[in-house]
Design an enzyme around this catalytic site. Structure first.
Site, PDB file in Angstrom:
ATOM      1  N   GLY A  41       5.772  49.186   5.335  1.00  0.00           N
ATOM      2  CA  GLY A  41       5.779  49.634   6.724  1.00  0.00           C
ATOM      3  C   GLY A  41       7.187  49.841   7.227  1.00  0.00           C
ATOM      4  N   GLY A  62       8.187  51.014  10.266  1.00  0.00           N
ATOM      5  CA  GLY A  62       8.351  51.095  11.710  1.00  0.00           C
ATOM      6  C   GLY A  62       9.571  50.294  12.106  1.00  0.00           C
ATOM      7  N   TRP A  98       9.906  47.106  13.247  1.00  0.00           N
ATOM      8  CA  TRP A  98       9.945  45.731  12.760  1.00  0.00           C
ATOM      9  C   TRP A  98      10.089  45.678  11.242  1.00  0.00           C
ATOM     10  CZ3 TRP A  98      11.920  41.600  13.911  1.00  0.00           C
ATOM     11  CH2 TRP A  98      11.399  40.314  13.709  1.00  0.00           C
ATOM     12  N   HIS A 110       4.469  55.488   4.444  1.00  0.00           N
ATOM     13  CA  HIS A 110       3.513  56.551   4.123  1.00  0.00           C
ATOM     14  C   HIS A 110       4.042  57.909   4.561  1.00  0.00           C
ATOM     15  CE1 HIS A 110       2.696  56.131   8.419  1.00  0.00           C
ATOM     16  NE2 HIS A 110       2.090  57.308   8.370  1.00  0.00           N
ATOM     17  N   SER A 130      10.268  37.800  19.066  1.00  0.00           N
ATOM     18  CA  SER A 130      11.195  38.678  18.343  1.00  0.00           C
ATOM     19  C   SER A 130      10.950  40.137  18.686  1.00  0.00           C
ATOM     20  CB  SER A 130      11.025  38.480  16.829  1.00  0.00           C
ATOM     21  OG  SER A 130       9.654  38.611  16.470  1.00  0.00           O
ATOM     22  N   LYS A 178      -1.097  37.136  23.082  1.00  0.00           N
ATOM     23  CA  LYS A 178      -0.008  37.319  24.048  1.00  0.00           C
ATOM     24  C   LYS A 178       0.208  38.804  24.348  1.00  0.00           C
ATOM     25  CE  LYS A 178       2.960  38.737  20.778  1.00  0.00           C
ATOM     26  NZ  LYS A 178       3.743  39.991  20.715  1.00  0.00           N
ATOM     27  N   ARG A 232       6.348  47.006  23.713  1.00  0.00           N
ATOM     28  CA  ARG A 232       5.486  48.171  23.925  1.00  0.00           C
ATOM     29  C   ARG A 232       4.307  47.819  24.825  1.00  0.00           C
ATOM     30  NH1 ARG A 232       6.829  48.807  18.327  1.00  0.00           N
ATOM     31  NH2 ARG A 232       4.884  47.884  17.605  1.00  0.00           N
ATOM     32  N   ASN A 233       3.801  46.591  24.693  1.00  0.00           N
ATOM     33  CA  ASN A 233       2.677  46.172  25.520  1.00  0.00           C
ATOM     34  C   ASN A 233       3.096  46.084  26.989  1.00  0.00           C
ATOM     35  OD1 ASN A 233       0.523  45.415  23.385  1.00  0.00           O
ATOM     36  ND2 ASN A 233       2.402  44.462  22.640  1.00  0.00           N
TER      37      ASN A 233
END
Length: 348
Positions: free
Chosen positions: A9, A11, A13, A33, A141, A194, A258-259
């Site tokens: 991955g 992204g 993180w 990917h 983090s 959370k 982002r949340n």
């Protein structure tokens, strides 16, 4: 011989964790990917979409060849969105031969439909006896802060303590510190739930509420997270640790979240489809809110704030109406000590 770590991955993180491991002197294969990321990461040492202007270590190498990435790896770290974990694990499963790597993940969510935690998905998909772990990396983090070497402390959890300690040693340096924990259930629930509360925190900011309101949401949100976690058998102490209150604080207060940003946009009147389209990255709390709604019913667990956020996201409820309804609820004690002790005695 230097350990090889496969990070799945690319992204924000995944890229930052892979870069940190390279800085720690490890041999890292970063799998993506998306073939468009390969020349950018390998040649220009950037990942601009996810980490604008951050310069990657020139020894970090990305690949789209999953088999090559995991071949010979002593640790395989999944850092893809929660609802992609299963499909990537299904691709990894036939590649696990006799190397028995430690399987770890740094995802923060619950799988839609199955309501499974990420470690449960990995255990269900990967062949039994072909790996050690799973190990969960979680806590307060943001990739952007780790990229600038901001001091960061996380939890590394597994029922296989030796595997957790191995991962702990690989990541530790002068700005990145990990603490072991054996309560995988609590750590994964804290990490996932959370995100739902952070959407609410962002919405309050977007509506113009002040610090008192934000503190109220975070504190009572933590009470809900702990309530569901202990109902399901988690250690209540986990929720006052890094993967509980620590992660909740950073996710509910940072513009890097982002949340939080999604909630802030909703509070300012934007529609959810537009918010998600403009984000450009997965907002884990949106899908998690649906799973939490279902889990709360399954567990007969009272979670009014999480339920209110679910109503906003999936039933079109006006945020201000939800807030009014929450404040009009019947008065009750802050703590139910009998329930807390009863659930604590049922820890698994």
């Amino acid at each position: 011989m230097t350990d090889k770590i496969a990070v799945l991955g690319a992204g924000s993180w995944g890229t930052v964790l892979a870069n940190l491991l390279v800085e720690n002197g490890l041999n890292v294969a970063l799998w993506t990917h998306n073939p468009k990321q390969i020349p950018e990461i390998n040649e220009t040492h950037h990942n601009q979409h996810y980490l604008p202007d951050f310069v990657l270590h020139d020894c970090l190498r990305a690949t789209t060849d999953l088999a090559a990435a995991v071949a010979g790896a002593t640790v395989i770290l999944f850092v893809v969105p929660t609802n992609a974990i299963r499909s990537v694990a299904e691709q990894v499963a036939p590649l696990l031969t006799d190397q028995q790597p430690i399987i770890a993940h740094a995802a923060k969510g619950l799988e839609l439909n199955t309501k499974l935690r990420v470690s449960q998905v990995l255990t269900a998909v990967l062949p039994k006896g072909a790996f050690r772990g799973p190990v969960v990396i979680s806590g307060p983090s943001h990739a952007e802060d780790v990229a600038t070497r901001d001091i960061t402390t996380l939890t590394v959890a597994s029922t296989d303590l030796q595997a957790a300690q191995t991962v702990q040693k690989l990541f530790m340096n002068d700005y990145f510190r990990l603490y072991t924990n054996t309560d995988v259930l609590g750590v994964e629930l804290g990490a996932a739930l959370k995100n739902v509360i952070a959407i609410g925190a962002g919405a309050l900011h977007g509506l113009g509420y002040g610090d008192n309101t934000k503190a109220a949401l975070m504190t009572r949100g933590l009470a809900e997270i702990t309530r569901l976690g202990t109902h399901m058998g988690a250690n209540p102490m986990t929720f006052i640790g890094l993967s509980g209150v620590g992660d909740l604080i950073v996710t509910c207060t940072s513009v890097h979240s982002r949340n939080w940003r999604a909630g802030n946009a909703l509070g300012q009147g934007e529609k959810l489809p537009d918010v998600l389209a403009h984000m450009g990255m997965v907002v884990e709390g949106v899908s998690t809110a649906k799973v939490v709604h279902e889990l709360a019913k399954d567990q007969d667990c009272d979670m009014p704030i999480s339920e209110g956020i679910y109503q906003v996201l999936y039933q079109g409820a006006p945020i201000k109406t939800v807030i009014t309804d929450l404040m009009a609820r019947e008065g009750k004690p802050e703590f139910d000590f009998g329930l807390t002790l009863q659930n604590a005695s049922k820890q698994v």
